[in-house]
Structure formats: structure tokens, C-alpha cells
Design an enzyme around this catalytic site. Sequence first.
Site, short mmCIF file in Angstrom:
data_model
loop_
_atom_site.label_atom_id
_atom_site.label_comp_id
_atom_site.label_asym_id
_atom_site.label_seq_id
_atom_site.Cartn_x
_atom_site.Cartn_y
_atom_site.Cartn_z
N ASP A 230 10.74 26.39 28.69
CA ASP A 230 10.93 27.68 28.02
C ASP A 230 11.19 27.53 26.52
OD1 ASP A 230 11.16 30.46 28.17
OD2 ASP A 230 13.34 30.39 28.44
N HIS A 231 10.68 28.49 25.75
CA HIS A 231 10.93 28.58 24.30
C HIS A 231 10.65 27.26 23.57
CE1 HIS A 231 12.40 32.67 23.83
NE2 HIS A 231 13.16 32.52 24.90
N GLU B 256 4.77 34.56 22.95
CA GLU B 256 5.51 35.79 22.61
C GLU B 256 4.96 36.43 21.34
OE1 GLU B 256 9.78 35.29 22.59
OE2 GLU B 256 9.95 36.67 20.92
N HIS C 127 18.12 38.89 23.37
CA HIS C 127 18.70 37.67 23.95
C HIS C 127 20.23 37.65 23.88
CE1 HIS C 127 14.71 35.46 23.43
NE2 HIS C 127 15.07 35.15 24.65
N GLY D 231 15.54 38.08 27.55
CA GLY D 231 16.83 38.72 27.29
C GLY D 231 17.22 39.70 28.39
N ASN E 68 13.12 37.12 32.63
CA ASN E 68 13.89 35.93 32.24
C ASN E 68 15.39 36.25 32.13
OD1 ASN E 68 11.41 34.76 31.90
ND2 ASN E 68 11.71 34.20 29.77
O1 G3H Z 1 14.01 32.82 27.92
C1 G3H Z 1 15.12 33.10 28.40
C2 G3H Z 1 15.62 34.46 28.47
O2 G3H Z 1 15.04 35.26 27.54
C3 G3H Z 1 17.09 34.60 28.72
O3 G3H Z 1 17.72 35.63 27.98
O4 G3H Z 1 20.02 34.74 28.16
O5 G3H Z 1 19.61 37.01 27.28
O6 G3H Z 1 19.24 36.53 29.69
P1 G3H Z 1 19.24 36.00 28.30
ZN ZN Z 2 13.91 34.11 26.02
#
Ligand code: G3H
Ligand code: ZN
Length: 277
Positions: free
Chosen positions: A83-84, A135, A177, A206, A227
Site C-alpha cells: 500500500d501507498h 490515486e 486519512h 481513510g 481501506n
Molecule cells: O491506505 C490505507 C487507508 O487509507 C487507511 O486510512 O488509517 O484513515 O483508515 P485510515
Molecule cells: Zn490510504
Amino acid sequence: MFVPTGEIVAAARNAGAGIGAFNVITVEHAEAVVTGAEAAGRPVILQISENAVRFHHGRLAPIATAARCVAEASSVPVGLHLDHVTSDELLDQAAANGFGSVMYDASQRPYEQNLTATADAVRRAHRQGLWVESELGEIGGKDGAHAPGVRTDPDEAATYVAATGVDALAVAVGSSHAMATRTARLDHDLITRLRDAVPVPLVLHGSSGVPDDELIAAVRCGMVKINIGTALNSAFTAAVRQRLDGDTALTDPRKYLAPARDAMAGTVAAALRVLGS
Ligand code: G3H
Ligand code: ZN
């Protein structure tokens, strides 16, 4: 059972359901996510972020191997997602470490640069057989770097998806997020327009800050991959704090990690029941 992420997302999309993707930092997170998914009887995605890899001294293999082993022992389908990712070096390690998918994040760059960098990342990732998410339109809040209130434009999204070849698109529709409260309100009309504008599944980042009724509405409007990270860490930390506050002489970490893991599993099961409803 361990299943490629793309298959899990496609099945959820075809069923009109949401698929929960939960951020894993420690092996207890992975165990909790799978326990929660088994309790809910739902498939799930374990995701490890570039930030989490940095926490593990920049080494991907130990936490990825642990997460994969937990996934393989599961009675429900479990995917493994990186991720990311902003680093090409990390991206190139994904398939060899068992990942079925990766989110390449060039969202902080201007549109043209995001498009060019993502198109290149998609080529590299597809060569490894990976399913790729990216994204467009910064999702507010992360490390203060993204402006709140940003929205993804549907026409731009259509052009971007066609030009980059991504398999899924994370969009900015009102979530942010790292929210500690579940107070986000999403732009339902925009989610529907984005779903109609692009041929790939949509991803909500988020989601810890999004209340249940908004998650249900988001899935109904076309959101697929949901997510969730912070909600697990809130549950984990509250349980540890309660245990340690209640026994200042406690030294065995299993005595506070076990309730923390149980608390995360409860959070996962509850979220998956909402997303599958
Ligand atoms: O990529 C991970 C998510 O966007 C997690 O977001 O920690 O705000 O739930 P969050
Ligand atoms: Zn994220």
C-alpha cells in the site's frame, strides 16, 4: 486461503459488496484481520504500507512473509496488497514477496507527473503480474500533506485511467486519512459519477473516519475496496493502555498483545459485516 487481490476485488464488485482492506503493521494485526474475517465469514485484504515497511527497518520480507503465512492458513479468501508505494525499488520487490497487488501513490504530484509516473509504474508492476491501484485527487489528511476538501474530477479520472492502465482507482470523495472520529461525510453523487466514468473498481482511503451508514451508501454508489487502518490501531492501543493501566507490574507482552489482537479482530469483523450487508 491465499488469493490474488484482483480476484477478490472482482468478486466483491460483481456481488455489489465492499471488500475490506486492512493495514498490517505487526504480525498481530495480520492475525486479527484474518480472525475477524473468519468470524464475519467474509474475504479480506491484508495490506502493508511503505510506511510500515520503513518501521520494519526498510525490510519487506519479514512482515510480508508473516502476513502471507497467516493468509495461507485462513478459511476465507485473503489477498496481500502493498500500500501507498512511492519507491520503485519497493515496487520491484512486491511479486517476489508474495504480493498480488500494489497501490502506487503519485497522488502528491501534479496531474501530468502523476499520470506519467503511474503509467510507468503500471508497466513495471504488470510485468511482475501485479494488479495495480493508484490515486487521483489527493485524499485529505495524510501527514498534513494533503489539502482537505479535495475532490477527484470524473472526466480527469476517465482520461487518467485510460492513459495509465491502472486496475483500480483511489478517489477523493470526502474521506481523510488517520481520522480518530467517524464523522466524515462522503459525496455520494460524485462516487456514482466516478463509477460511471471509469471502467475499473473504485477505492476509498481513510475509511476509519467514515461511519457505517456512509460506508453502506458508498458501496451502494459504487465504491468497492475500502481501506481501513487507524481504526485497528485505535482498538489495539486502547486495549494495551487498559491492560497496562490495570496492572503496572505486568511484563509479559502476550498479556497485553492478546487483548489488543482480540480488539482489532472485533473491529475487523464489525466492519466486514457492514461492508457485506
Ligand atoms: O491506505 C490505507 C487507508 O487509507 C487507511 O486510512 O488509517 O484513515 O483508515 P485510515
Ligand atoms: Zn490510504
